[in-house]
Design a protein around this motif. Structure first.
Motif, PDB file in Angstrom:
ATOM      1  N   ASP A  92     -47.883 -28.649  -8.277  1.00  0.00           N
ATOM      2  CA  ASP A  92     -48.615 -28.181  -7.102  1.00  0.00           C
ATOM      3  C   ASP A  92     -50.048 -27.824  -7.487  1.00  0.00           C
ATOM      4  OD1 ASP A  92     -48.576 -25.673  -8.298  1.00  0.00           O
ATOM      5  OD2 ASP A  92     -46.699 -25.127  -7.287  1.00  0.00           O
ATOM      6  N   HIS A  93     -50.816 -27.397  -6.507  1.00  0.00           N
ATOM      7  CA  HIS A  93     -52.201 -27.013  -6.722  1.00  0.00           C
ATOM      8  C   HIS A  93     -52.422 -25.623  -6.138  1.00  0.00           C
ATOM      9  CE1 HIS A  93     -52.394 -31.427  -7.123  1.00  0.00           C
ATOM     10  NE2 HIS A  93     -53.396 -31.203  -7.930  1.00  0.00           N
ATOM     11  N   VAL A  94     -51.638 -24.661  -6.605  1.00  0.00           N
ATOM     12  CA  VAL A  94     -51.767 -23.284  -6.146  1.00  0.00           C
ATOM     13  C   VAL A  94     -52.732 -22.559  -7.073  1.00  0.00           C
ATOM     14  CG1 VAL A  94     -50.563 -21.131  -5.653  1.00  0.00           C
ATOM     15  CG2 VAL A  94     -49.430 -23.311  -5.214  1.00  0.00           C
ATOM     16  N   PHE A  95     -53.936 -22.316  -6.585  1.00  0.00           N
ATOM     17  CA  PHE A  95     -54.973 -21.699  -7.402  1.00  0.00           C
ATOM     18  C   PHE A  95     -55.422 -20.368  -6.804  1.00  0.00           C
ATOM     19  CE2 PHE A  95     -55.765 -26.389  -8.107  1.00  0.00           C
ATOM     20  CZ  PHE A  95     -55.109 -26.415  -9.333  1.00  0.00           C
ATOM     21  N   LEU A  96     -54.447 -19.558  -6.382  1.00  0.00           N
ATOM     22  CA  LEU A  96     -54.748 -18.245  -5.840  1.00  0.00           C
ATOM     23  C   LEU A  96     -54.909 -17.248  -6.983  1.00  0.00           C
ATOM     24  CD1 LEU A  96     -52.147 -18.130  -2.925  1.00  0.00           C
ATOM     25  CD2 LEU A  96     -54.490 -19.024  -2.892  1.00  0.00           C
ATOM     26  N   GLY A  97     -55.607 -16.159  -6.721  1.00  0.00           N
ATOM     27  CA  GLY A  97     -55.770 -15.119  -7.722  1.00  0.00           C
ATOM     28  C   GLY A  97     -54.431 -14.487  -8.073  1.00  0.00           C
ATOM     29  N   GLU A  98     -54.311 -13.961  -9.284  1.00  0.00           N
ATOM     30  CA  GLU A  98     -53.032 -13.426  -9.740  1.00  0.00           C
ATOM     31  C   GLU A  98     -52.586 -12.213  -8.930  1.00  0.00           C
ATOM     32  OE1 GLU A  98     -52.868 -11.375 -13.488  1.00  0.00           O
ATOM     33  OE2 GLU A  98     -55.050 -11.399 -13.655  1.00  0.00           O
ATOM     34  N   ASN A  99     -53.527 -11.480  -8.316  1.00  0.00           N
ATOM     35  CA  ASN A  99     -53.190 -10.304  -7.508  1.00  0.00           C
ATOM     36  C   ASN A  99     -53.351 -10.579  -6.019  1.00  0.00           C
ATOM     37  OD1 ASN A  99     -52.606  -8.596  -9.729  1.00  0.00           O
ATOM     38  ND2 ASN A  99     -54.800  -8.276 -10.057  1.00  0.00           N
ATOM     39  N   HIS A 100     -53.189 -11.838  -5.626  1.00  0.00           N
ATOM     40  CA  HIS A 100     -53.426 -12.232  -4.240  1.00  0.00           C
ATOM     41  C   HIS A 100     -52.565 -11.424  -3.270  1.00  0.00           C
ATOM     42  CE1 HIS A 100     -54.762 -15.246  -1.216  1.00  0.00           C
ATOM     43  NE2 HIS A 100     -53.628 -14.891  -0.636  1.00  0.00           N
ATOM     44  N   ALA A 101     -51.259 -11.357  -3.524  1.00  0.00           N
ATOM     45  CA  ALA A 101     -50.344 -10.665  -2.612  1.00  0.00           C
ATOM     46  C   ALA A 101     -50.659  -9.170  -2.543  1.00  0.00           C
ATOM     47  CB  ALA A 101     -48.894 -10.883  -3.045  1.00  0.00           C
ATOM     48  N   ARG A 102     -50.918  -8.564  -3.705  1.00  0.00           N
ATOM     49  CA  ARG A 102     -51.246  -7.136  -3.725  1.00  0.00           C
ATOM     50  C   ARG A 102     -52.532  -6.853  -2.962  1.00  0.00           C
ATOM     51  NH1 ARG A 102     -54.262  -4.406  -8.593  1.00  0.00           N
ATOM     52  NH2 ARG A 102     -55.850  -5.562  -7.441  1.00  0.00           N
ATOM     53  N   ASN A 103     -53.557  -7.670  -3.179  1.00  0.00           N
ATOM     54  CA  ASN A 103     -54.829  -7.463  -2.499  1.00  0.00           C
ATOM     55  C   ASN A 103     -54.691  -7.643  -0.988  1.00  0.00           C
ATOM     56  OD1 ASN A 103     -55.912  -7.088  -5.017  1.00  0.00           O
ATOM     57  ND2 ASN A 103     -56.811  -9.125  -5.170  1.00  0.00           N
ATOM     58  N   GLU A 104     -53.847  -8.602  -0.579  1.00  0.00           N
ATOM     59  CA  GLU A 104     -53.617  -8.801   0.854  1.00  0.00           C
ATOM     60  C   GLU A 104     -52.976  -7.568   1.471  1.00  0.00           C
ATOM     61  OE1 GLU A 104     -51.152 -11.761   3.913  1.00  0.00           O
ATOM     62  OE2 GLU A 104     -51.217 -12.208   1.763  1.00  0.00           O
ATOM     63  N   ARG A 105     -51.953  -7.027   0.807  1.00  0.00           N
ATOM     64  CA  ARG A 105     -51.272  -5.833   1.331  1.00  0.00           C
ATOM     65  C   ARG A 105     -52.239  -4.654   1.434  1.00  0.00           C
ATOM     66  NH1 ARG A 105     -47.270  -7.467  -2.365  1.00  0.00           N
ATOM     67  NH2 ARG A 105     -47.966  -5.845  -3.825  1.00  0.00           N
ATOM     68  N   ARG A 106     -53.049  -4.463   0.418  1.00  0.00           N
ATOM     69  CA  ARG A 106     -53.972  -3.331   0.422  1.00  0.00           C
ATOM     70  C   ARG A 106     -55.042  -3.472   1.497  1.00  0.00           C
ATOM     71  NH1 ARG A 106     -55.029  -1.286  -5.808  1.00  0.00           N
ATOM     72  NH2 ARG A 106     -52.836  -0.888  -6.321  1.00  0.00           N
ATOM     73  N   THR A 107     -55.478  -4.707   1.739  1.00  0.00           N
ATOM     74  CA  THR A 107     -56.477  -4.926   2.785  1.00  0.00           C
ATOM     75  C   THR A 107     -55.919  -4.563   4.151  1.00  0.00           C
ATOM     76  OG1 THR A 107     -57.484  -6.714   1.483  1.00  0.00           O
ATOM     77  CG2 THR A 107     -58.045  -6.600   3.817  1.00  0.00           C
ATOM     78  N   TRP A 108     -54.670  -4.990   4.420  1.00  0.00           N
ATOM     79  CA  TRP A 108     -54.038  -4.635   5.703  1.00  0.00           C
ATOM     80  C   TRP A 108     -53.871  -3.120   5.816  1.00  0.00           C
ATOM     81  CZ3 TRP A 108     -54.174  -7.626   9.641  1.00  0.00           C
ATOM     82  CH2 TRP A 108     -54.089  -9.011   9.514  1.00  0.00           C
TER      83      TRP A 108
END
Length: 325
Positions: free
Chosen positions: A10-26
């Motif tokens: 695959d070509h998943v090039f998201l940051g390693e803390n993508h999920a955590r950063n998304e939760r904190r932003t919400w």
């Protein structure tokens, strides 16, 4: 391969803390929206223009943060969409560029309003305004703490996939996927945009408190708009830095201090191997792509060249093209 077979990688090039950063932003959006409703409600009930003004300011603040949160969500949901040739890792930089533009507009509006008030001072309810500014400062400091990037990194490659293609031109190609980077390219500009928004609000709150205290104690009403102009210039500088950095990623521009191209050359080139064409670009936070075309008097298997790059963790997608000399 059948039409429904899985791709080789695959070509998943998201940051390693993508999920955590998304939760904190919400979470920060929820805090901001709660404060916004409370201030507008209180301002309406008690007839406070200061509370009302800050409440509506919070609404624009929440809208800007929404850009960050939706970018995280979209990038995550479409990370494996094959229509995105190199994944959705750059979507955060696109959102950051938009947020930086909003931040620059806010700075200009603050500066303009400060100039207007400098020419035509308005009465200030010091105690009430200080109270609102302190509440805003506390909220923004909590939000900044939640959004601060801790720059944690993985060391070593999380996964590698390789496959060769024969195009009938004595070329060998290798594609390689790695993990997050340990340099400036690991910075999440989308998170940085949200962080700068709340930091800008915190700065204006600190400056406002200082100006209001001086105004209440010494009658320096002029100090409030002057400090507003200073704050606007600082925020404008922050927005320019974010525009420059996110725009560079979007345009595949590597900054002068980026040493990755020289590291690739040092790893690949030898007495028999010379790189004749090299392209390095950022795919997402902590992920870089590289295309290497080399001329060799003693061509080696693709795996040998790939092994030479094994210590460079941030190379997440590598293409090697070999031309026998």
């Amino acid at each position: 391969m059948t039409p429904h077979a899985a791709p080789l990688h695959d070509h998943v090039f998201l940051g390693e803390n993508h999920a955590r950063n998304e939760r904190r932003t919400w979470l920060v959006i929820a805090l901001t929206a709660t404060m916004m409703v409370a201030e507008i409600t209180a301002g309406t009930i008690y007839g406070s223009m200061a509370l009302l003004a800050d409440g509506w300011h919070m609404s624009t603040h929440a809208s800007a943060l929404l850009i960050t949160a939706l970018a995280y969500r979209f990038a995550r949901k479409h990370a494996r969409n094959p229509r995105f040739t190199f994944g959705t890792g750059k979507l955060g930089d696109l959102a950051a560029f938009g947020s930086a533009s909003v931040l620059a507009i806010v700075a200009l509006l603050i500066g303009w309003e400060s100039l207007v008030r400098l020419r035509s001072p308005v009465p200030i309810s010091f105690d009430e305004a200080i109270f609102v500014a302190v509440i805003g400062l506390v909220l923004n400091l909590v939000s900044a703490w939640l959004l601060k990037d801790d720059h944690s990194h993985h060391h070593g490659l999380a996964h590698r996939h390789a496959h060769d293609h024969d195009h009938g031109h004595d070329h060998d190609h290798d594609h390689d996927q790695g993990a997050a980077a340990t340099r400036a390219g690991n910075r999440d500009n989308n998170l940085r945009a949200a962080y700068l928004h709340v930091l800008a609000d915190a700065l204006t709150s600190v400056l406002a408190i200082a100006a209001l205290l001086a105004g209440r104690s010494y009658g320096w009403v002029w100090l409030d708009p002057v400090i507003g102009i200073v704050g606007a210039l600082v925020i404008l500088s922050w927005s320019w830095g974010l525009l420059r950095d996110s725009g560079s990623v979007l345009m595949d521009y590597l900054p002068d201090h980026e040493e990755l191209p020289s590291e690739v050359r040092a790893a690949i080139e030898s007495e028999h191997d010379e790189i004749v064409d090299l392209h390095v670009w950022q795919l997402g936070p902590g992920h870089h792509g590289v295309i290497i075309a080399l001329k060799s008097t003693r061509p080696e298997p693709v795996a040998a060249y790939r092994a030479r790059l094994g210590h460079i963790d941030e190379l997440s997608h590598v293409t090697v093209e070999i031309h026998p000399a």
